[in-house]
Design a protein around this motif. Structure first.
Motif, mmCIF file in Angstrom:
data_model
loop_
_atom_site.group_PDB
_atom_site.id
_atom_site.type_symbol
_atom_site.label_atom_id
_atom_site.label_comp_id
_atom_site.label_asym_id
_atom_site.label_seq_id
_atom_site.Cartn_x
_atom_site.Cartn_y
_atom_site.Cartn_z
ATOM 1 N N MET A 1 40.642 49.432 62.824
ATOM 2 C CA MET A 1 40.458 48.382 63.983
ATOM 3 C C MET A 1 41.799 48.178 64.595
ATOM 4 O O MET A 1 42.734 48.117 63.682
ATOM 5 N N PRO A 2 42.052 47.875 65.772
ATOM 6 C CA PRO A 2 43.447 47.529 66.266
ATOM 7 C C PRO A 2 43.976 46.175 65.699
ATOM 8 O O PRO A 2 43.151 45.473 65.384
ATOM 9 N N SER A 3 45.524 46.119 65.655
ATOM 10 C CA SER A 3 45.796 44.919 64.908
ATOM 11 C C SER A 3 45.802 43.965 66.106
ATOM 12 O O SER A 3 45.429 43.966 67.288
ATOM 13 N N SER A 4 45.970 42.687 65.688
ATOM 14 C CA SER A 4 45.720 41.511 66.452
ATOM 15 C C SER A 4 46.737 40.436 66.057
ATOM 16 O O SER A 4 47.085 40.319 65.020
ATOM 17 N N LYS A 5 47.356 39.374 67.234
ATOM 18 C CA LYS A 5 48.054 38.631 67.050
ATOM 19 C C LYS A 5 47.398 37.100 66.964
ATOM 20 O O LYS A 5 47.826 36.254 66.864
ATOM 21 N N PHE A 6 46.134 37.361 67.145
ATOM 22 C CA PHE A 6 45.128 36.128 67.114
ATOM 23 C C PHE A 6 45.250 35.117 66.261
ATOM 24 O O PHE A 6 45.555 35.443 64.874
ATOM 25 N N SER A 7 45.655 33.812 66.441
ATOM 26 C CA SER A 7 45.578 33.067 65.434
ATOM 27 C C SER A 7 44.805 31.859 65.755
ATOM 28 O O SER A 7 44.467 31.446 66.783
ATOM 29 N N HIS A 8 44.168 31.063 64.734
ATOM 30 C CA HIS A 8 43.292 30.026 65.063
ATOM 31 C C HIS A 8 44.275 28.908 65.554
ATOM 32 O O HIS A 8 43.451 27.765 66.054
ATOM 33 N N LYS A 9 45.467 29.065 65.549
ATOM 34 C CA LYS A 9 46.508 27.894 65.988
ATOM 35 C C LYS A 9 46.397 27.676 67.611
ATOM 36 O O LYS A 9 46.612 26.805 68.013
ATOM 37 N N SER A 10 45.951 29.061 68.005
ATOM 38 C CA SER A 10 45.886 29.134 69.684
ATOM 39 C C SER A 10 44.515 28.530 69.921
ATOM 40 O O SER A 10 44.165 28.324 71.301
ATOM 41 N N ILE A 11 43.748 27.845 69.077
ATOM 42 C CA ILE A 11 42.451 27.154 69.726
ATOM 43 C C ILE A 11 42.872 25.716 69.548
ATOM 44 O O ILE A 11 43.301 25.172 68.304
ATOM 45 N N PRO A 12 42.700 25.111 70.632
ATOM 46 C CA PRO A 12 43.142 23.595 70.455
ATOM 47 C C PRO A 12 42.143 22.522 70.030
ATOM 48 O O PRO A 12 41.004 23.229 69.574
ATOM 49 N N ASP A 13 42.426 21.250 69.687
ATOM 50 C CA ASP A 13 41.417 20.491 69.196
ATOM 51 C C ASP A 13 40.299 20.433 70.021
ATOM 52 O O ASP A 13 40.384 20.319 71.248
ATOM 53 N N LEU A 14 39.157 20.659 69.315
ATOM 54 C CA LEU A 14 37.903 20.688 70.275
ATOM 55 C C LEU A 14 37.180 19.175 69.973
ATOM 56 O O LEU A 14 35.978 19.314 70.428
ATOM 57 N N THR A 15 37.797 18.165 69.641
ATOM 58 C CA THR A 15 36.924 17.035 69.388
ATOM 59 C C THR A 15 36.427 16.437 70.558
ATOM 60 O O THR A 15 37.030 16.546 71.776
ATOM 61 N N GLY A 16 35.038 16.067 70.759
ATOM 62 C CA GLY A 16 34.365 15.673 72.033
ATOM 63 C C GLY A 16 33.723 16.858 72.772
ATOM 64 O O GLY A 16 33.042 16.634 73.565
ATOM 65 N N ARG A 17 33.976 17.771 72.439
ATOM 66 C CA ARG A 17 33.261 19.236 72.993
ATOM 67 C C ARG A 17 32.028 19.715 72.488
ATOM 68 O O ARG A 17 31.986 19.379 71.071
ATOM 69 N N VAL A 18 31.075 20.135 73.175
ATOM 70 C CA VAL A 18 29.787 20.446 72.625
ATOM 71 C C VAL A 18 29.564 21.993 72.897
ATOM 72 O O VAL A 18 29.827 22.625 73.980
ATOM 73 N N TYR A 19 29.230 22.835 71.935
ATOM 74 C CA TYR A 19 28.947 24.379 72.091
ATOM 75 C C TYR A 19 27.684 24.660 71.389
ATOM 76 O O TYR A 19 27.136 24.030 70.573
ATOM 77 N N ILE A 20 27.180 25.877 71.878
ATOM 78 C CA ILE A 20 25.931 26.341 71.362
ATOM 79 C C ILE A 20 26.168 27.908 71.004
ATOM 80 O O ILE A 20 26.963 28.468 71.578
ATOM 81 N N VAL A 21 25.912 28.317 69.760
ATOM 82 C CA VAL A 21 26.041 29.489 69.373
ATOM 83 C C VAL A 21 24.682 29.783 68.837
ATOM 84 O O VAL A 21 23.838 29.521 68.003
ATOM 85 N N THR A 22 24.097 30.874 69.637
ATOM 86 C CA THR A 22 22.878 31.474 69.121
ATOM 87 C C THR A 22 22.885 32.368 68.028
ATOM 88 O O THR A 22 23.977 33.079 67.787
ATOM 89 N N GLY A 23 22.081 32.709 67.094
ATOM 90 C CA GLY A 23 22.140 33.187 66.000
ATOM 91 C C GLY A 23 23.203 32.789 65.033
ATOM 92 O O GLY A 23 23.905 33.537 64.240
ATOM 93 N N GLY A 24 23.375 31.636 64.955
ATOM 94 C CA GLY A 24 24.352 30.965 64.318
ATOM 95 C C GLY A 24 24.378 30.565 62.834
ATOM 96 O O GLY A 24 25.052 30.059 62.242
ATOM 97 N N ASN A 25 23.297 30.968 62.203
ATOM 98 C CA ASN A 25 22.919 30.722 60.861
ATOM 99 C C ASN A 25 23.429 31.902 59.924
ATOM 100 O O ASN A 25 23.565 31.652 58.805
ATOM 101 N N ALA A 26 24.120 32.917 60.379
ATOM 102 C CA ALA A 26 24.430 33.953 59.607
ATOM 103 C C ALA A 26 25.378 34.968 60.404
ATOM 104 O O ALA A 26 25.677 34.708 61.529
ATOM 105 N N GLY A 27 26.065 35.673 59.542
ATOM 106 C CA GLY A 27 27.042 36.715 60.074
ATOM 107 C C GLY A 27 28.078 36.203 61.001
ATOM 108 O O GLY A 27 28.670 35.092 60.644
#
Length: 323
Positions: A1-27
């Motif tokens: 797989m290609p390498s990545s510089k992705f870091s969880h630090k690039s995700i801001p504080d999400l307090t107060g935000r609402v999300y839906i993830v379908t098929g969120g119970n596995a994988g």
């Protein structure tokens, strides 16, 4: 797989935000739920089984006591369940900051849903189109009261969209593809996910040219070749005994990667500060990179034709009326 510089630090504080993830119970879906909840978001875990979802939520909260996760009853093989799930969200939430259309099935034997569509085409594409349709007003109203780029939508796809599609990309006269291989049915559904993303961006995103719509960003996400239960489902491709033997070998060879990596591209697209306005409508590849999809996926006339076909199909069944 290609390498990545992705870091969880690039995700801001999400307090107060609402999300839906379908098929969120596995994988990959479960790892995506964890990634969002860990940053303070309220997350709805869309799943068919309340027992499995509840068990998954309990497991996550044992490791992350602050996780704010809720079960959302959602069976993508049943349009009425999809509509009911969207109605629940619209009744209970005044804002929705992100929708991750993650759930899917792969390589299963041919079968029809209760609604009369081939199982992979409905589960992977049609039901997510319908769910998006009924949640789009809430996403749009949320976008109007937030900075641009806060509200986003990600459709999970696969590189299978480039390898397994029928001639023409989408076989409109026979979307069920009953006489074709199970992986062709899968590839067609995954191509449809990308074309859906393109049209959403054209109609409701930055590409629309309408400043009222430019607040929602969209992405089609290929998560990578990940070790999930999808590999166990693909019995329409190979006997289960073959899959049980091959999966450990693919793990050892590095062909299948860990589940937590599978969520990286979804988290990048739905919440990372590194995903920009100019990336809206893009095809995201492993891991957290902008890639180039197939020629069919880049065909604007095919994207428009699929949108019109889908809208006509679902409207004809009375499924697009306001909730």
């Amino acid at each position: 797989m290609p390498s990545s510089k992705f870091s969880h630090k690039s995700i801001p504080d999400l307090t107060g935000r609402v999300y839906i993830v379908t098929g969120g119970n596995a994988g990959i879906g479960k790892e995506t739920v964890i990634g969002l909840a860990a940053r303070g978001a309220k997350v709805y875990m869309g799943a068919r089984s309340k027992d499995k979802a509840t068990a998954a939520i309990r497991e996550i909260q044992e490791q992350l006591p602050s996780a704010n996760i809720h079960f959302l009853d959602l069976d993508l093989s049943n349009f009425q369940s999809v509509i009911a799930a969207a109605k629940k969200i619209r009744d209970e939430e005044t804002a929705l900051h992100g929708l991750i259309n993650n759930a899917g099935i792969m390589g299963v034997p041919y079968s029809l849903t209760v609604d009369g569509y081939e199982a992979q085409f409905q589960t992977n594409y049609l039901s997510h189109w319908l769910l998006t349709h009924h949640l789009l007003p809430l996403l749009q109203s949320t976008a109007q009261s937030n900075p641009e780029g806060v509200v986003r939508l990600a459709n999970l796809t696969s590189d299978g969209h480039a390898m397994f599609t029928p001639s023409g990309g989408i076989r409109f006269e026979d979307t069920g593809l009953e006489k074709e291989a199970s992986m062709m049915r899968y590839g067609q559904s995954k191509l449809a996910n990308i074309l859906h993303t393109v049209q959403l961006n054209n109609r409701c995103g930055p590409a629309s040219g309408d400043s009222r719509n430019a607040a929602i960003w969209f992405a089609a996400v290929h998560p990578g070749h990940i070790d999930t239960d999808l590999n166990k489902q693909a019995t329409g491709t190979a006997p289960s005994v073959v899959l049980r033997t091959a999966t450990p070998i693919m793990r050892c060879l590095g062909i299948l990667d860990k589940q937590e990596k599978g969520a990286w591209s979804s988290l990048f697209a739905i919440a990372s500060n590194d995903f920009k306005k100019s990336d809206s409508g893009a095809y995201v590849v492993p891991y957290a990179k902008i890639g180039t999809p197939s020629e069919y996926a880049r065909d604007p006339s095919l994207a428009e034709k699929l949108w019109q076909w889908t809208e006509s199909e679902l409207r004809g069944k009375g499924l697009l009326e306001e909730l």
